[in-house]
Structure formats: C-alpha cells, structure tokens
Design a protein around this motif. Structure first.
Motif, mmCIF file in Angstrom:
data_model
loop_
_atom_site.group_PDB
_atom_site.id
_atom_site.type_symbol
_atom_site.label_atom_id
_atom_site.label_comp_id
_atom_site.label_asym_id
_atom_site.label_seq_id
_atom_site.Cartn_x
_atom_site.Cartn_y
_atom_site.Cartn_z
ATOM 1 N N ASP A 255 44.859 117.831 62.475
ATOM 2 C CA ASP A 255 45.466 116.800 61.630
ATOM 3 C C ASP A 255 46.709 116.219 62.307
ATOM 4 O O ASP A 255 46.936 115.006 62.284
ATOM 5 C CB ASP A 255 45.840 117.378 60.258
ATOM 6 N N HIS A 258 45.600 114.250 65.532
ATOM 7 C CA HIS A 258 44.944 113.006 65.105
ATOM 8 C C HIS A 258 45.991 111.939 64.754
ATOM 9 O O HIS A 258 45.932 110.805 65.234
ATOM 10 C CB HIS A 258 44.053 113.335 63.892
ATOM 11 N N MET A 259 46.992 112.324 63.962
ATOM 12 C CA MET A 259 48.021 111.348 63.574
ATOM 13 C C MET A 259 48.870 110.916 64.765
ATOM 14 O O MET A 259 49.102 109.724 64.973
ATOM 15 C CB MET A 259 48.921 111.922 62.470
ATOM 16 N N LEU A 262 47.062 108.560 67.110
ATOM 17 C CA LEU A 262 46.926 107.221 66.510
ATOM 18 C C LEU A 262 48.229 106.438 66.634
ATOM 19 O O LEU A 262 48.223 105.226 66.808
ATOM 20 C CB LEU A 262 46.546 107.326 65.027
ATOM 21 N N MET A 263 49.338 107.148 66.560
ATOM 22 C CA MET A 263 50.646 106.494 66.630
ATOM 23 C C MET A 263 51.085 106.211 68.061
ATOM 24 O O MET A 263 52.152 105.636 68.281
ATOM 25 C CB MET A 263 51.687 107.363 65.924
ATOM 26 N N VAL A 293 40.980 116.674 58.799
ATOM 27 C CA VAL A 293 40.195 115.875 59.752
ATOM 28 C C VAL A 293 38.854 116.549 60.036
ATOM 29 O O VAL A 293 37.846 115.887 60.269
ATOM 30 C CB VAL A 293 41.000 115.605 61.045
ATOM 31 N N GLY A 297 36.553 113.797 59.207
ATOM 32 C CA GLY A 297 36.333 113.125 60.482
ATOM 33 C C GLY A 297 37.535 112.265 60.850
ATOM 34 O O GLY A 297 38.441 112.061 60.045
ATOM 35 N N ARG A 298 37.546 111.789 62.084
ATOM 36 C CA ARG A 298 38.616 110.892 62.522
ATOM 37 C C ARG A 298 38.507 109.564 61.791
ATOM 38 O O ARG A 298 37.466 109.222 61.263
ATOM 39 C CB ARG A 298 38.523 110.676 64.036
ATOM 40 N N ARG A 299 39.596 108.802 61.773
ATOM 41 C CA ARG A 299 39.595 107.583 60.950
ATOM 42 C C ARG A 299 38.512 106.601 61.365
ATOM 43 O O ARG A 299 38.012 105.858 60.539
ATOM 44 C CB ARG A 299 40.977 106.903 60.953
ATOM 45 N N THR B 187 52.164 104.092 61.906
ATOM 46 C CA THR B 187 52.584 102.873 62.619
ATOM 47 C C THR B 187 51.806 101.662 62.114
ATOM 48 O O THR B 187 52.353 100.554 62.029
ATOM 49 C CB THR B 187 52.403 103.033 64.148
ATOM 50 N N ARG B 213 42.923 112.239 55.354
ATOM 51 C CA ARG B 213 43.168 112.831 56.675
ATOM 52 C C ARG B 213 44.591 113.401 56.791
ATOM 53 O O ARG B 213 45.147 113.514 57.887
ATOM 54 C CB ARG B 213 42.872 111.789 57.764
#
Lengths: 319, 319
Positions: A255, A258-259, A262-263, A293, A297-299, B187, B213
């Motif tokens: 988790d 993953h975040m 993404l950032m 996640v 799953g991933r976004r 973001t 998520r």
C-alpha cells in the motif's frame, strides 16, 4: 508533495515483526523461500528474524537456520533484532549486516514489553553495542512508543530526543522512531521528524509506522515532507497491535509503495514482485491480511467492460 | 499542514451510500433513529436516502418514510440522491434541503452504472434541474469516476472540468468530485482540486473519497492543501466497492474526523457521539465495519497499566 524521483528506502519487516505474533509456526523452509523472494524485490533492508529466546518468541525459534539458509543479495542489507548480548553473539555468528536493538521511549511500555526499566534496558544495550561495534556490524536502535505510549499517553519530544542522544553518543549508525501502537498523527510526525533531523543529521533515520487508526500513509507523507526517506513496512500489513484486537498493525508495504510510486517517489521496490510475494501470505499464516492493494489491485488494474456496455460505447463522440 | 482551527465541513452519507449496498434491509425505524442520532453529531449535511426506484435499490425503498420520519435539526442540511424527474418530485414532496444528482465523468462507468450515455444522463439531469430550481431547493451534482474509471483507467482532467462547466452553466450550487472506486492518489487530488478551485471558485466543492487502496486519508489532506474544505464520509466506513470484494469503500467518518481534529482542523463533529453511533452499525448490517478508530479507539484512549508494571513505576526518576 510531488516525488520528483526522490529516493525512498524501504525496509521489509514481515518475517520478523509480521511473523513474530502469528500463532501458527511458519515452516523454516517457507520463511527462507519468502526472504529469498523478498531479496529480489528491491528493498534496502530486510529484517529477517529476531535473536530473542526461543521460549519468549517461539514463532522465531529458527533464527539461525533462517539467517544461515537464505541466499543473500549483495544489494540488500540483512538486519535482525537483537535484545541482549546473548542475542548479539548468535547474530554475529550468522554474519548479519546490522543488529537492530530495541527499547521503549516510555517507562510503562518498556516495563510491560521488556520487563525491565528503561535504564536497565539502556545498560544492557550498551553491552550489546560494545560486543557488536568491534566487528564493524552496523547498529540500529529502534525506539518504541516514540509517538505515544498506550499506557502513558503523550511521550514528550524531549524524552524521545534524549534517548536518541544517548545512543548517538555511542556512535550507532541509525535510529528507528517507532509508532508502536499507531498513535502518531501527521502534524506530530512532522514536528518529531523535523526536530530529529535538525539535531541528528548524521544518524540514519528510519520511520516505523502502524496503521492502527488508519493514519499510516498520511504519516508517511508527513515524515517525507519533514525530511525522512527511510521506512519500515510489512508485507500484507502483517503484524497486529496487541492493544487493539482486530485493528491493523504495521503499515502495509504494497500500500505504501503503491502510493509513493504514484506520487513520483522512487522506492526501488518492484510492486509486481512484492504483490506476488504478498499473495502467498494467507497460505503461510492461515488468515487474511489487511493489505488493501492486494485485495483491490493497483489503481490501473482495470476491470473488464461489460458486454452490454461495450456495444454502446462509441455511440457518441468522446468529450 | 496544521489545521489552525480551519473549518472543514463534514457530510455523512452512511444511510444512503452505506446502506444502499447492504443485503439485509435495515428497518425504517432504525434508519430514522440513526439519522436522528447523526443529526446531533455536528455534520454540515446528512445524505439521508435515495429517491431511486424501489426495484432498483430495495434497501432504500422506504425513502419517503425515512425522510418524513426524521426530526430535522435546523443546523444540518438534509440532502437526498435524485436520479430523475420522478425522484425529484418525490424528494420535493418531502421538502428536502438539497437534491444530489449523479452521473459519471467516464462513459463506460455511466453506461454500466446508470445504463445510459453521459449525454442522456445530462439531458435527464437538466430536466431535474428545471424541476427543482424554481422551488429554491439547493442542487448538487456528484460526478462519479472523477479521479479514474475502473474500466477506462485515467479520466482526463479536461473531461472532468467540462462536465463541471456544463452544470455550472445551469447554476447548480455545488459539485462533488467522487473517487468512486478509490483510484485517486495525493498528487493527482492536489492537481484536480487546484484546477477546480481556480476555475469554479463560486461552486460549493465536496470531495468524496474511497479508501479502496488505503489512500483516502492522505487524499483528504492533499485536497485540503489544495483548497477543499468539504468532505463526504461514511460512518464506520460502510459502503463497499463492487469492483474489489473485501476491499474497503467509502472513507470512514470517524477515522477522518479523528485525524483532522488531531491536526487542529475544526470539523464541528463530536467524535464521542459519532463513535457511539458507529458502534450500532454492526448490529444494523450484521457484519463488521472497516472503521479503524471504532476498533482501536482514539489515540489517547489509554490502556490500563498491568499490575506488575505499576509496582515498578517510579523506581527511577522520569527522564
């Protein structure tokens, strides 16, 4: 807030902090396989096991076998928890890369958890440092209840920093500030991390967060904004909180990664491989794990478009 | 990052968004009791129910009875979901404070969820606006999949803003940007909210987050930093995500309020009363709810010091 490629060092604790509280013993061979799999995921460190008494933590009674059985990836540091001089001797005999010492910042928690006063813990850990330092094995100290104590409540920042100071004087490499029972909140994390970084810029700082009250990812972002770049996390979010049955414990690796990815942060962790490893956990511990996640799953793991929708798509121009 | 007393408006959606997907029907009387209890908690708005067809959503087939049965607190706005002109007539007959209209920003999700194209939805909602506006009842439009679509993936910001624009031209009071399946990340949230605020400074903006998520609280903080001050949330975190069985759905009211209040924001929400109300939910829906603070308690809800610790406390001076 944007990552802009900034490096964040991830440290996996599942085989130590995650497994230590499991009631079902995870087979030594499967522990070794999991560590080997984690070694290919891109972590900076893996906390493999704990050299505590097998009677105290039977779940990790195979510490030597695991530590000696794994295939070590030279780009990963292998750290282990070391409670005392006896544990240090055992750890050194396995040629660990780092010894992770532990005590609490609050007296009540140290007494509850380690059954001795903080001063007694400190004296004991001083002996451990004396034992380990000549071998040039790195030393880290994990300071529990750094953001609050479940029995005492607030732990003054000065108290936390004065314990850090005493270990810094002994020239340990790193300190982990642990939110042992998930009491940290973002503005507090920012304040504590800023104060730490200002005073101890040469110490390697790790932030160890728990998601007990849902704030772990927010706290991680607050920590990064205050200058932290190194986190403990547990695959699947494994590792509960003894003070809150049913509540989640350790921040979940996948988790958090993953975040952060993404950032735009660079964790170095391969999320596909990590999710593969996480998917094995329910089979090892015989219960669900709190990872989000892993479930969702991933976004951008998309869902199939239903047939009745497919037929109608394109019937109007895309706006 | 500090709240400094900044007002954050909280909008409770549990009796609509939470109950709508429950398989066990919650008795009308208990729904009314819960809304009455929530009315004393300090929310800015409560989304009471949905005036959809009872066949489409049997869980909310008692919309009129609930809306007419509750005791209305003059400091709370009572909003309801209105899908079409028929629903608008029903809602107006109950003298609601706000009609909340809904469509998706992505074509596939609108087709899947509402079984019509976005243009068809828009035309229908235009009729609803014509019906409602003369009564001076406030109108809000909830735009689903504003941060991503589970079938299409990314939803371009321009697409989102162009739908907002078309409703803004009709002079609706507010827009809710919905992260329907928990695809938002901090973001991105900052970018979307900033763009919205820049272009539509006169619209009341609500942010509707899902924790699918694990990022809901982080996204809320990112939204606040970008200028948002109004959030939907669901008591107990009730309301799942049909695309991720087992994953959490709506952001949990008590988890969000707990964090924001610790950070110094003023949500106006009484956390004690809210937790009392949340503790009733498992009895109403017959399963556990994903709330963390309900399980773990607030950060300073302390645990008793064990007797063997008590006896040893004070044996050394507090550092």
């Amino acid at each position: 807030m944007k990552g802009d490629g900034k490096k964040i060092h991830m440290q996996e604790v599942v085989t130590r902090d995650g497994f230590q509280s499991e009631s079902d013993f995870v087979d030594t061979g499967r522990k070794i396989e999991l560590v080997n799999q984690l070694s290919e995921c891109g972590y900076a460190k893996i906390e493999v096991t704990s050299f505590t008494s097998p009677r105290a933590i039977p779940a990790l009674r195979d510490a030597e076998e695991v530590m000696q059985g794994i295939i070590r990836n030279p780009s990963v540091e292998y750290t282990v928890l070391v409670p005392n001089v006896r544990g240090a001797e055992r750890a050194l005999s396995c040629d660990v890369d780092e010894a992770n010492l532990v005590m609490s910042a609050s007296e009540s928690h140290n007494l509850s958890n380690l059954r001795m006063t903080r001063e007694a813990s400190f004296s004991g850990l001083k002996e451990v440092v004396k034992e380990v330092q000549p071998t040039r094995t790195a030393i880290n100290v994990s300071l529990s209840t750094a953001f609050g104590c479940p029995m005492e409540g607030e732990v003054p920042l000065d108290t936390v920093l004065s314990w850090v100071e005493r270990f810094a004087e002994m020239d340990v490499r790193g300190i982990t500030l642990c939110d042992t029972t998930g009491m940290a909140y973002p503005t507090q994390v920012a304040k504590v991390i800023s104060a730490f970084k200002e005073r101890f810029s040469n110490l390697q700082l790790t932030v160890h967060l728990h998601n007990t009250r849902g704030m772990a990812l927010s706290n991680a972002l607050a920590a990064i904004q205050a200058g932290a770049d190194r986190f403990d996390s547990s695959l699947g979010g494994l590792g509960g909180c003894p003070y809150a049955p049913g509540a989640t414990g350790n921040v979940c690796t996948e988790d958090l990664v993953h975040m952060l990815e993404l950032m735009g942060y660079n964790t170095g962790v391969d999320l596909d491989k990590t999710l593969n490893a996480a998917s094995l956990l329910p089979g090892l511990v015989h219960h669900e794990v709190p990872s989000q996640v892993l479930k969702a799953g991933r976004r951008l793991d998309l869902h199939p478009t239903p047939d009745f929708v497919k037929g109608r798509l394109g019937s109007e121009p895309e706006r």
